[in-house]
Write a protein that holds these residues in place. Structure first.
Motif, PDB file in Angstrom:
ATOM      1  N   GLN A 190       0.824  -1.207   0.000  1.00 14.49           N
ATOM      2  CA  GLN A 190       0.000   0.000   0.000  1.00 14.49           C
ATOM      3  C   GLN A 190       0.858   1.256   0.000  1.00 14.49           C
ATOM      4  N   LEU A 191       1.916   1.242   0.799  1.00 14.05           N
ATOM      5  CA  LEU A 191       2.810   2.392   0.871  1.00 14.05           C
ATOM      6  C   LEU A 191       3.413   2.703  -0.496  1.00 14.05           C
ATOM      7  N   ILE A 192       3.945   1.680  -1.161  1.00 13.00           N
ATOM      8  CA  ILE A 192       4.672   1.893  -2.410  1.00 13.00           C
ATOM      9  C   ILE A 192       3.729   2.258  -3.549  1.00 13.00           C
ATOM     10  N   ALA A 193       2.543   1.656  -3.585  1.00 14.07           N
ATOM     11  CA  ALA A 193       1.619   1.870  -4.700  1.00 14.07           C
ATOM     12  C   ALA A 193       0.738   3.101  -4.539  1.00 14.07           C
ATOM     13  N   ALA A 194       0.659   3.652  -3.342  1.00 15.31           N
ATOM     14  CA  ALA A 194      -0.231   4.796  -3.100  1.00 15.31           C
ATOM     15  C   ALA A 194       0.132   5.969  -4.012  1.00 15.31           C
ATOM     16  N   PRO A 195      -0.854   6.782  -4.400  1.00 18.58           N
ATOM     17  CA  PRO A 195      -0.579   7.933  -5.272  1.00 18.58           C
ATOM     18  C   PRO A 195       0.500   8.846  -4.693  1.00 18.58           C
ATOM     19  N   ARG A 196       1.387   9.293  -5.574  1.00 20.78           N
ATOM     20  CA  ARG A 196       2.427  10.240  -5.199  1.00 20.78           C
ATOM     21  C   ARG A 196       2.158  11.531  -5.964  1.00 20.78           C
ATOM     22  N   ARG A 197       1.856  12.585  -5.223  1.00 19.40           N
ATOM     23  CA  ARG A 197       1.403  13.826  -5.828  1.00 19.40           C
ATOM     24  C   ARG A 197       2.435  14.933  -5.669  1.00 19.40           C
ATOM     25  N   SER A 198       2.461  15.830  -6.618  1.00 21.48           N
ATOM     26  CA  SER A 198       3.400  16.946  -6.590  1.00 21.48           C
ATOM     27  C   SER A 198       2.816  18.112  -5.801  1.00 21.48           C
ATOM     28  N   GLU A 199       3.563  19.187  -5.745  1.00 18.29           N
ATOM     29  CA  GLU A 199       3.079  20.417  -5.143  1.00 18.29           C
ATOM     30  C   GLU A 199       1.885  20.951  -5.924  1.00 18.29           C
ATOM     31  N   ALA A 200       0.996  21.654  -5.228  1.00 18.82           N
ATOM     32  CA  ALA A 200      -0.148  22.302  -5.875  1.00 18.82           C
ATOM     33  C   ALA A 200       0.230  23.747  -6.192  1.00 18.82           C
ATOM     34  N   VAL A 201       0.171  24.111  -7.481  1.00 23.03           N
ATOM     35  CA  VAL A 201       0.606  25.432  -7.935  1.00 23.03           C
ATOM     36  C   VAL A 201      -0.620  26.220  -8.392  1.00 23.03           C
ATOM     37  N   PRO A 202      -0.950  27.330  -7.723  1.00 28.08           N
ATOM     38  CA  PRO A 202      -2.173  28.068  -8.062  1.00 28.08           C
ATOM     39  C   PRO A 202      -2.031  28.857  -9.354  1.00 28.08           C
ATOM     40  N   ASN A 203      -3.166  29.065 -10.032  1.00 26.09           N
ATOM     41  CA  ASN A 203      -3.166  29.958 -11.198  1.00 26.09           C
ATOM     42  C   ASN A 203      -3.168  31.405 -10.711  1.00 26.09           C
ATOM     43  N   PRO A 204      -2.968  32.386 -11.603  1.00 30.07           N
ATOM     44  CA  PRO A 204      -2.816  33.781 -11.162  1.00 30.07           C
ATOM     45  C   PRO A 204      -3.961  34.314 -10.298  1.00 30.07           C
ATOM     46  N   SER A 205      -5.205  33.894 -10.567  1.00 34.98           N
ATOM     47  CA  SER A 205      -6.339  34.406  -9.792  1.00 34.98           C
ATOM     48  C   SER A 205      -6.522  33.662  -8.477  1.00 34.98           C
ATOM     49  N   GLY A 206      -5.825  32.533  -8.303  1.00 29.96           N
ATOM     50  CA  GLY A 206      -5.968  31.758  -7.084  1.00 29.96           C
ATOM     51  C   GLY A 206      -7.253  30.963  -7.009  1.00 29.96           C
ATOM     52  N   GLU A 207      -7.866  30.662  -8.159  1.00 31.48           N
ATOM     53  CA  GLU A 207      -9.113  29.907  -8.162  1.00 31.48           C
ATOM     54  C   GLU A 207      -8.874  28.401  -8.206  1.00 31.48           C
ATOM     55  N   VAL A 208      -7.866  27.981  -8.950  1.00 34.28           N
ATOM     56  CA  VAL A 208      -7.552  26.562  -9.050  1.00 34.28           C
ATOM     57  C   VAL A 208      -6.044  26.379  -8.928  1.00 34.28           C
ATOM     58  N   ALA A 209      -5.612  25.150  -8.675  1.00 38.04           N
ATOM     59  CA  ALA A 209      -4.191  24.832  -8.618  1.00 38.04           C
ATOM     60  C   ALA A 209      -3.932  23.578  -9.435  1.00 38.04           C
ATOM     61  N   LEU A 210      -2.732  23.488  -9.924  1.00 35.58           N
ATOM     62  CA  LEU A 210      -2.302  22.412 -10.802  1.00 35.58           C
ATOM     63  C   LEU A 210      -1.375  21.473 -10.041  1.00 35.58           C
ATOM     64  N   PHE A 211      -1.540  20.151 -10.221  1.00 36.90           N
ATOM     65  CA  PHE A 211      -0.610  19.200  -9.623  1.00 36.90           C
ATOM     66  C   PHE A 211      -0.588  17.914 -10.450  1.00 36.90           C
ATOM     67  N   SER A 212       0.504  17.159 -10.303  1.00 38.72           N
ATOM     68  CA  SER A 212       0.619  15.872 -10.977  1.00 38.72           C
ATOM     69  C   SER A 212       0.443  14.747  -9.973  1.00 38.72           C
ATOM     70  N   SER A 213       0.138  13.559 -10.486  1.00 40.93           N
ATOM     71  CA  SER A 213      -0.051  12.398  -9.631  1.00 40.93           C
ATOM     72  C   SER A 213       0.406  11.157 -10.377  1.00 40.93           C
ATOM     73  N   SER A 214       1.053  10.238  -9.665  1.00 41.35           N
ATOM     74  CA  SER A 214       1.441   8.958 -10.249  1.00 41.35           C
ATOM     75  C   SER A 214       1.063   7.840  -9.290  1.00 41.35           C
ATOM     76  N   GLU A 215       0.780   6.667  -9.852  1.00 41.72           N
ATOM     77  CA  GLU A 215       0.319   5.544  -9.052  1.00 41.72           C
ATOM     78  C   GLU A 215       0.848   4.250  -9.666  1.00 41.72           C
ATOM     79  N   TYR A 216       1.283   3.319  -8.814  1.00 41.37           N
ATOM     80  CA  TYR A 216       1.882   2.071  -9.293  1.00 41.37           C
ATOM     81  C   TYR A 216       0.900   0.920  -9.165  1.00 41.37           C
TER      82      TYR A 216
END
Length: 722
Positions: free
Chosen positions: A24-50
Motif C-alpha cells: 500500500q505504501l509503495i503503490a499509493a498515489p504520489r502527488r506533486s506540489e499544488a501550484v495556483p493559477n494567477p487568480s488563485g481559483e484553481v491549482a495544478l498538480f501531478s499524480s502517479s500511481e503504481y
C-alpha cells in the motif's frame, strides 16, 4: 497530536485503523506540489500511481478547485513531463513534451489551455536535448522568456545521449580529484542552464496569444570554466531563478577555482537572460559585496517581485555541509556589503520566497522535527527572530495567493499529501484535502498514530517520536523498533517517506521509537554540532517509562549514519539489548572512509585528513578487533553497488566478519540502486527482507499471521554453505 515533556500520561487508543502494508505504501498515489493559477481559483498538480498487477506506473495532471477542494483530470498524457501556468492568463499552460518528433532524444515546448487541454494545444518550440526544470517570465512586450537545464559539452552545446557518438573504449581517465559522486562517474559533460524566448505573435492577447520560437537556446554558463548548475546529485530548478521582468537569471555553482572534493564552497552567479555577458559571482571571493568570513555553500536564489534584489542562503564554513544557512539580500548593481537577515536566529532555513509586495520573505525551516513556515521582514536585522505560523507536519512548497494568503502543500508521518491555506497573521486557515482521507490504502491513518516526548540526554532534553501500531491498546505490550536516523546531521521529521516509513514498521506489530539526539537538525546549532550520541539513554528511558513497549524483544535499525550506528552498537553491550539489527549503507572499516568522494565530510567530522589524524578515524571504528569479538546479534546488511558515498565494500566486509564469527546474518544487495532504494519493485523486496528479518527474531512473525515473512519474496537466496 500530544506532546510529552517528561512522562507519558493518559495515552489514547488508536481505533479502527487498518494496517499500512509495504504494498500500500509503495503503490499509493504520489502527488506533486499544488501550484495556483494567477487568480488563485484553481491549482495544478501531478499524480502517479503504481500497479502491482501490471507492474507499471500511471500518471496524470489534475486541477484542484481552491474553494471546494474538488479535483478534476486535466490530462493523462504520459509525454507531459512538466506543466506550468503561462503568465498572467488564468487558463494558459506551458509544458515540456517528453519526446521530439524531429530530434531523437530531444523534447518540445507546447502551449495549451485548461478549457480543452487536448484540443487547444500546439507545439511552440523544438529543443535539441533532454531539458527539464522549466521556469518563465513575461517580458514587457508580452514574450515568454524561459530557462531550463540539461547536460552540456564544454563547448556550450547541449548533450543529447541518443545522438552522442559512442567511444570504442570504456576507459575513464582522470587528472583531478572527485572522479565520481553519489551514483555517477564524472564525465566531460555537466549540467548547465539554458535560456530561450517564445515570441508572441502580433494580434494575440491573453488566451488568444500564440507563441513560437525559431531561435537557438543560449548556454548561460558558457565562458566560465568549471561552472555547473544545477549542482548534482540533488540540484534542480531551485538552484536557479529568472527575474520577473525576464532580464536576469541567477544560479548556483560550486566554486570553480577550488577542488570539489575538499570543500562545500559555492556562489550565486548573475547573468543577463540573453547571454550578452558572462555570468558574474555576486558573493565570490573577489566580489565587492561579499561578507567577510562567509565561504560555505550558497543556495536557493530568489528574485524579488520588482526584479531588483536577490535573496539567497549561504553557510559560513567552507567544509561543513550541515552548517547553518543564513539569509542574504543582494541588490543588483550594488557594491556594498551584502546584508544578512536574522543572522542570530538559531535555525537553518531550506527555502525562501518573497511576498507579493516585496516587503517580506517566507522561509520554510526545519524546527523541532517539523517543517514550518516563518515570516521575516525584508529589513529584519541580525537580532530579528522570524515568526512561525504553521505547526504540525512538514511544508513541501508554498505559493502566494492574490488575497495575501499562501497555498501550502505538505505531508506528515500520517499523510503523504495535504493542501491547505495559511497566513502569517492567521496561521493555518483551512485544509482543502489530505491523502489519508481520499486514498483507500491510506485511509484510517491520522495524527493519533503518533506522539512526541522529550527525555533528558547527557546535557540537554532530547526529542523523540513514538509511532503506534494499528489497533494500539496501551494495556498490551509491543516489541520495540529503535529507529536511528542518518546524517548524523539529520532528523526524523514529521513528514511522509516512501523508504523509511515508521508507520509501516509499527503496523507489523511494533511501537517505533525515533529519537532526534545530539547531531540532529532543527533544534539549534549547538545540538547539531555536538555529535555525542548516547543511544543507551534513550533505550533506558523507553524501558523505564513505557509499559506497553517490550524492550526485551526489541530490534534496532538505521541507514547511512544510522547504519554506522548499527555496526557500532553490534560491537558494544547495547547491541545485546536487541534481538536483531538492520544496517543499511553503514560504514564498517574506519580506514575505508578515504574511498568516499566527499572528502570534506570526513575531514570535517574527524578533524583532519586521513593521514594527519588517523587515530581519530580509528577511535570510532566498528571493525576494531575488540568490537568484532562482541558481535553476537543477528544482523541484516543492505548495501547497493551504486552508493559511491558509502561504498559497497563496507557492507561486504561486515557480512564477511559476521559470517566468519558465526553470527546469523544476511546480505541484501541491489546492483542498480544508490544510497537509497527507489525502484518500486526493489523497494518491495527491501521491505519484505527488512520486515521479515525483524519479525523473525522479535517473535512478531510467530504471533501475527499477517506479518511480513522472509519467505514472502520470490527472490532466491544464494546459500553455498555445506
Amino acid at each position: 497530536m500530544r506532546t510529552f515533556e517528561w512522562a507519558v500520561l493518559g495515552l489514547g487508543v488508536v481505533l479502527g485503523a487498518d494496517a499500512l502494508t509495504p504494498e500500500q505504501l509503495i503503490a499509493a498515489p504520489r502527488r506533486s506540489e499544488a501550484v495556483p493559477n494567477p487568480s488563485g481559483e484553481v491549482a495544478l498538480f501531478s499524480s502517479s500511481e503504481y500497479s502491482w498487477e501490471s507492474h507499471e506506473t500511471s500518471s496524470s495532471w489534475n486541477l484542484i478547485d481552491l474553494d471546494s477542494g474538488k479535483i478534476t483530470l486535466l490530462t493523462n498524457d504520459t509525454n507531459v513531463s512538466e506543466l506550468i501556468w503561462l503568465g498572467s492568463d488564468d487558463s494558459g499552460l506551458l509544458y515540456i513534451n517528453g519526446t521530439n518528433a524531429d530530434i531523437p532524444g530531444g523534447v518540445e515546448l507546447w502551449v495549451s489551455n485548461t478549457a480543452s487541454f487536448d484540443k487547444l494545444r500546439y507545439k511552440a518550440a523544438s529543443l535539441p536535448a533532454s531539458f527539464s526544470g522549466l521556469k518563465t517570465a513575461i517580458t514587457k512586450g508580452g514574450d515568454v522568456n524561459f530557462v531550463l537545464y540539461a547536460q552540456s559539452y564544454s563547448n556550450g552545446t547541449a548533450y543529447n545521449e541518443e545522438l552522442a557518438s559512442k567511444p570504442l573504449s570504456s576507459a575513464r581517465i582522470y587528472d583531478s580529484i572527485y572522479v565520481r559522486h553519489w551514483d555517477t562517474w564524472l564525465s566531460t559533460t555537466f549540467n548547465a542552464v539554458f535560456s530561450g524566448t517564445l515570441k508572441r505573435k502580433k494580434g494575440g492577447q491573453g488566451a488568444n496569444s500564440r507563441y513560437s520560437s525559431e531561435d537557438s537556446l543560449k548556454n548561460l554558463l558558457a565562458g566560465v570554466k568549471n561552472l555547473e548548475s544545477p549542482y548534482p546529485p540533488f540540484g534542480g530548478s531551485s538552484d536557479y531563478d529568472i527575474s520577473g521582468d525576464g532580464k536576469w537569471v541567477a544560479f548556483k555553482s560550486k566554486a570553480p577555482e577550488l577542488p570539489r572534493a575538499n570543500n562545500t564552497a559555492s556562489y550565486i552567479y548573475l547573468v543577463p537572460h540573453d547571454g550578452s555577458k558572462k555570468p558574474v559571482a555576486i558573493n565570490g571571493p573577489d566580489s565587492p559585496g561579499t561578507p567577510d568570513g562567509v565561504e560555505g555553500d550558497s543556495s536557493s536564489p530568489s528574485f524579488s517581485p520588482d526584479s531588483r534584489r536577490i535573496a539567497y542562503f549561504q553557510m559560513e564554513d567552507i567544509s561543513y555541509e550541515s552548517d547553518r544557512r543564513t539569509l542574504y539580500i543582494y541588490t543588483i548593481g550594488s557594491e556594498k556589503t551584502i546584508p544578512a537577515l536574522a543572522k542570530n536566529w538559531d535555525r537553518s532555513p531550506d527555502t525562501v520566497k518573497w511576498t507579493a509586495d516585496g516587503k517580506s520573505l517566507i522561509l520554510n525551516t526545519e524546527d523541532h522535527a517539523h517543517g514550518r513556515l516563518f515570516f521575516l521582514p525584508a529589513d529584519g536585522g541580525n537580532d530579528y527572530k522570524p515568526c512561525n505560523f504553521t505547526s504540525t507536519g512538514s511544508v513541501n512548497s508554498y505559493y502566494n495567493l492574490p488575497n495575501g494568503d499562501l497555498l501550502v502543500t505538505g505531508s506528515a508521518i500520517w499523510t503523504s499529501w495535504t493542501v491547505y491555506t495559511a497566513n502569517p497573521e492567521k496561521g493555518v486557515i483551512s485544509t482543502l484535502i489530505s491523502a489519508n482521507e481520499v486514498d483507500p490504502g491510506l485511509q484510517g491513518l491520522s495524527s493519533s498514530d503518533l506522539d512526541e516526548f522529550y527525555f533528558q540526554g547527557n546535557w540537554t532534553k532530547i526529542h523523540s517520536w513514538i509511532i503506534y501500531p494499528a489497533g494500539f491498546d496501551k494495556s498490551k505490550t509491543y516489541p520495540l523498533v529503535f529507529y536511528v536516523h542518518g546524517g548524523p546531521q539529520g532528523s526524523w521529521a514529521d513528514s511522509w517517506s516512501t523508504r523509511w516509513n515508521p508507520k509501516v514498521w509499527a503496523d507489523q506489530g511494533y511501537v517505533v521509537i525515533a529519537p532526534n539526539p545530539t547531531g540532529s537538525t532543527g533544534f539549534g546549532d549547538k545540538l547539531t554540532d555536538a555529535i555525542t550520541n548516547n543511544w543507551g539513554i534513550c533505550w533506558e528511558y523507553v524501558r523505564d517509562n513505557f509499559d506497553f513497549v517490550d524492550t526485551e524483544n526489541g530490534v534496532a535499525a538505521g541507514a547511512s549514519y544510522g547504519g554506522f550506528m548499527m555496526n557500532w552498537i553490534q560491537g558494544n553491550p547495547l547491541g545485546r539489548k536487541f534481538k536483531a539489527l538492520v544496517s543499511h549503507d553503514g560504514t564498517f572499516v574506519a580506514d575505508a572512509k578515504i574511498s568516499t568522494e566527499e572528502l570534506w565530510f570526513i575531514e570535517h567530522d574527524f578533524n583532519g585528513t586521513f593521514w594527519a589524524n588517523r587515530d581519530n578515524y580509528r577511535r570510532w571504528d566498528p571493525s576494531a578487533p575488540e568490537r568484532i569479538l562482541q558481535f553476537d546479534t543477528p544482523m541484516l546488511i543492505i548495501h547497493s553497488d551504486k552508493d559511491y558515498r558509502l561504498p559497497v565494500s563496507d557492507g561486504l566486509g561486515l557480512f564477511n566478519v559476521l559470517q566468519e564469527r558465526g553470527v546469523p546474518s544476511r546480505l541484501l544487495n541491489f546492483p542498480d540502486e544508490n544510497h537509497w532504494v527507489t525502484s518500486k519493485e526493489n523497494s518491495l523486496v527491501w521491505h519484505q527482507q527488512v520486515l521479515g528479518w525483524i519479525n523473525k527474531y522479535s517473535g512478531v512473525g510467530a504471533r501475527n499471521p499477517n506479518a511480513v515473512s522472509l519467505d514472502d519474496t520470490a527472490i532466491p537466496v544464494v546459500d553455498y554453505n555445506p
